[in-house]
Design a protein around this motif. Structure first.
Motif, PDB file in Angstrom:
ATOM      1  N   HIS A  56      68.439  79.393  67.482  1.00  0.00           N
ATOM      2  CA  HIS A  56      69.693  78.851  66.952  1.00  0.00           C
ATOM      3  C   HIS A  56      70.830  79.859  67.018  1.00  0.00           C
ATOM      4  CE1 HIS A  56      67.077  75.739  65.051  1.00  0.00           C
ATOM      5  NE2 HIS A  56      68.108  75.001  65.402  1.00  0.00           N
TER       6      HIS A  56
ATOM      7  N   TYR B 249      71.879  79.020  70.535  1.00  0.00           N
ATOM      8  CA  TYR B 249      72.182  77.599  70.734  1.00  0.00           C
ATOM      9  C   TYR B 249      72.077  76.892  69.375  1.00  0.00           C
ATOM     10  CZ  TYR B 249      72.440  73.088  73.054  1.00  0.00           C
ATOM     11  OH  TYR B 249      72.843  71.839  73.472  1.00  0.00           O
TER      12      TYR B 249
ATOM     13  N   ASP C  89      73.080  74.151  68.152  1.00  0.00           N
ATOM     14  CA  ASP C  89      72.819  72.708  68.097  1.00  0.00           C
ATOM     15  C   ASP C  89      71.332  72.397  67.958  1.00  0.00           C
ATOM     16  OD1 ASP C  89      75.521  72.344  68.405  1.00  0.00           O
ATOM     17  OD2 ASP C  89      75.405  71.513  70.424  1.00  0.00           O
TER      18      ASP C  89
ATOM     19  N   TYR D 217      67.431  71.415  69.042  1.00  0.00           N
ATOM     20  CA  TYR D 217      66.818  70.387  69.875  1.00  0.00           C
ATOM     21  C   TYR D 217      67.254  69.014  69.386  1.00  0.00           C
ATOM     22  CZ  TYR D 217      62.996  68.156  72.488  1.00  0.00           C
ATOM     23  OH  TYR D 217      62.247  67.397  73.347  1.00  0.00           O
ATOM     24  N   HIS D 218      67.701  68.143  70.279  1.00  0.00           N
ATOM     25  CA  HIS D 218      68.267  66.850  69.873  1.00  0.00           C
ATOM     26  C   HIS D 218      67.304  65.980  69.070  1.00  0.00           C
ATOM     27  CE1 HIS D 218      66.137  65.571  73.491  1.00  0.00           C
ATOM     28  NE2 HIS D 218      66.206  64.344  73.024  1.00  0.00           N
TER      29      HIS D 218
ATOM     30  N   PRO E 220      67.389  68.692  65.264  1.00  0.00           N
ATOM     31  CA  PRO E 220      68.278  69.851  65.392  1.00  0.00           C
ATOM     32  C   PRO E 220      67.854  71.076  64.571  1.00  0.00           C
ATOM     33  CG  PRO E 220      69.557  67.852  65.205  1.00  0.00           C
ATOM     34  CD  PRO E 220      68.123  67.476  64.925  1.00  0.00           C
TER      35      PRO E 220
ATOM     36  N   GLU F 204      71.641  70.442  78.617  1.00  0.00           N
ATOM     37  CA  GLU F 204      72.867  69.702  78.308  1.00  0.00           C
ATOM     38  C   GLU F 204      73.231  68.707  79.404  1.00  0.00           C
ATOM     39  OE1 GLU F 204      75.887  72.542  77.180  1.00  0.00           O
ATOM     40  OE2 GLU F 204      75.141  72.528  75.114  1.00  0.00           O
TER      41      GLU F 204
ATOM     42  N   LYS G  87      73.406  65.422  77.275  1.00  0.00           N
ATOM     43  CA  LYS G  87      74.788  65.090  76.909  1.00  0.00           C
ATOM     44  C   LYS G  87      75.510  64.293  77.988  1.00  0.00           C
ATOM     45  CE  LYS G  87      75.312  68.756  73.588  1.00  0.00           C
ATOM     46  NZ  LYS G  87      76.132  69.829  73.078  1.00  0.00           N
TER      47      LYS G  87
END
Length: 151
Positions: A53, A56, A58, A60-61, A64, A146, A150
């Motif tokens: 974290h 990154y 954000d 893991y989708h 999170p 991403e 995304k």
């Protein structure tokens, strides 16, 4: 078989005797070759190698709170699993690995989407797995992730 271990050392210590040495060697191979920025942790009951974290935020989708997964090692019931998300979402890396594998191992490649299974620990191509570990940087992992998530 998900472990309830909270640290990588505890995970290795709790393995059956016939798996400890081989899993420790695999762990050392990964750690020696892991690009800067990835961290070793426990994730999903396995030894995990993640984008933390701190790099990154954000996460893991799917959850999170979890760091972005990259690789994992697991002692499963009937095999040792080497999980590599770079292979899963990079056709060029998959092609490289599947072409290199026969040069390093006498057994047939046993592979799922991201899991390489080793039923016989004597057939693990440590040098090749070490090289595979070097092939994706933290920035490349994030960019590929991403580009898929995304959209």
């Amino acid at each position: 078989m998900q472990s309830k271990a909270t640290t990588p050392d505890q995970y290795i210590a709790e393995l059956p005797e016939d798996r400890k040495e081989i899993m420790q060697k695999l762990r050392e191979t990964v750690k020696k070759n892991l690009p800067k920025g990835f961290e070793e942790t426990m994730q999903y009951g396995m030894l995990g190698y993640v984008v933390p974290h701190s790099i990154y935020p954000d996460g893991y989708h799917c959850n999170p709170k979890d760091a972005l997964p990259f690789m994992a090692l697991a002692s499963q019931k009937n095999h040792i699993g080497f999980y590599h998300m770079g292979i899963y979402n990079d056709p060029d890396l998959m092609k490289w690995f599947t072409e290199e594998y026969p040069k390093h191992a006498s057994n047939k490649l046993d592979m799922g989407k991201s899991c390489i299974r080793f039923k016989n620990p004597k057939n693990i191509p440590f040098e090749l797995l070490g090289e595979l570990t070097t092939k994706v940087s933290v920035d490349e992992r994030i960019a590929k992730y991403e580009s898929v998530i995304k959209r």
